[in-house]
Design a protein around this motif. Structure first.
Motif, short mmCIF file in Angstrom:
data_model
loop_
_atom_site.label_atom_id
_atom_site.label_comp_id
_atom_site.label_asym_id
_atom_site.label_seq_id
_atom_site.Cartn_x
_atom_site.Cartn_y
_atom_site.Cartn_z
N TRP A 184 -27.56 41.35 -2.55
CA TRP A 184 -28.19 40.76 -1.68
C TRP A 184 -29.34 39.78 -1.96
O TRP A 184 -29.76 38.17 -1.36
CB TRP A 184 -28.91 41.40 -0.41
CG TRP A 184 -29.56 40.67 0.86
CD1 TRP A 184 -30.50 40.65 1.06
CD2 TRP A 184 -28.79 39.51 2.18
NE1 TRP A 184 -31.38 39.75 2.04
CE2 TRP A 184 -29.78 39.42 2.69
CE3 TRP A 184 -27.54 39.52 1.76
CZ2 TRP A 184 -29.90 38.13 3.92
CZ3 TRP A 184 -27.46 38.79 3.15
CH2 TRP A 184 -28.23 38.02 4.12
N PHE A 185 -30.44 39.98 -2.70
CA PHE A 185 -31.80 39.25 -3.32
C PHE A 185 -31.23 38.67 -4.60
O PHE A 185 -31.85 37.05 -4.60
CB PHE A 185 -33.03 40.03 -3.50
CG PHE A 185 -32.84 40.62 -2.40
CD1 PHE A 185 -33.64 39.79 -1.00
CD2 PHE A 185 -33.33 41.94 -1.44
CE1 PHE A 185 -33.85 40.35 -0.16
CE2 PHE A 185 -33.99 42.35 -0.68
CZ PHE A 185 -34.27 41.60 1.17
N ASP A 214 -26.30 46.95 -3.34
CA ASP A 214 -26.78 46.59 -2.06
C ASP A 214 -28.10 45.59 -2.16
O ASP A 214 -27.64 44.18 -1.88
CB ASP A 214 -26.53 47.05 -0.92
CG ASP A 214 -25.69 47.80 -0.76
OD1 ASP A 214 -24.15 47.07 -1.32
OD2 ASP A 214 -24.87 48.39 0.11
N LEU A 215 -28.80 45.51 -2.40
CA LEU A 215 -30.22 44.74 -2.50
C LEU A 215 -30.36 44.01 -3.82
O LEU A 215 -30.56 42.38 -3.67
CB LEU A 215 -31.69 45.79 -2.89
CG LEU A 215 -31.50 46.26 -2.23
CD1 LEU A 215 -33.01 47.23 -2.22
CD2 LEU A 215 -32.01 45.89 -0.26
N LYS A 273 -27.21 36.34 -4.17
CA LYS A 273 -27.49 35.03 -3.05
C LYS A 273 -28.04 34.01 -3.41
O LYS A 273 -27.85 33.02 -3.02
CB LYS A 273 -27.84 35.73 -1.96
CG LYS A 273 -27.57 34.86 -0.67
CD LYS A 273 -28.28 35.72 0.38
CE LYS A 273 -27.86 34.87 1.97
NZ LYS A 273 -28.77 35.16 2.61
#
Length: 98
Positions: free
Chosen positions: A65-66, A61-62, A69
């Motif tokens: 996300w980072f 997920d990290l 994205k």
């Protein structure tokens, strides 16, 4: 049981796993070490496996996300989508006169 019934049951298990880890990954990731080291809870292999799986899901997920994205926005797509949505002909247009 025929193949369709097995596939239906596998889809149910898959969906249950997604829902379980969506809501339980953070409590497992943070709570299990607190239980082991703060409350002297006895070690359990099944909970250790769930903890490792939760860690993998949080890292994924990290990463999404980072990293993804950031690369998506660097390509300029996220800025142009905001402009397109702003004037999409919906109810809240800026050039509307009262």
């Amino acid at each position: 049981m025929d193949k369709n019934e097995w596939m239906r049951e596998l889809r149910h298990l898959y969906g249950a796993g997604i829902l379980f880890f969506y809501y339980a990954k953070w409590p497992i990731l943070l709570g299990l070490p607190a239980m082991y080291y703060g409350l002297d809870y006895p070690h359990n292999v099944v909970l250790d496996i769930l903890w490792v799986w939760s860690l993998v899901l949080v890292l994924k997920d990290l990463y999404v996300w980072f990293i993804l994205k950031e690369s998506y926005c660097e390509s300029g797509r996220c800025k142009t989508e905001k402009k397109e949505r702003k004037n999409d002909g919906g109810d809240n247009t800026e050039d509307e006169s009262s």
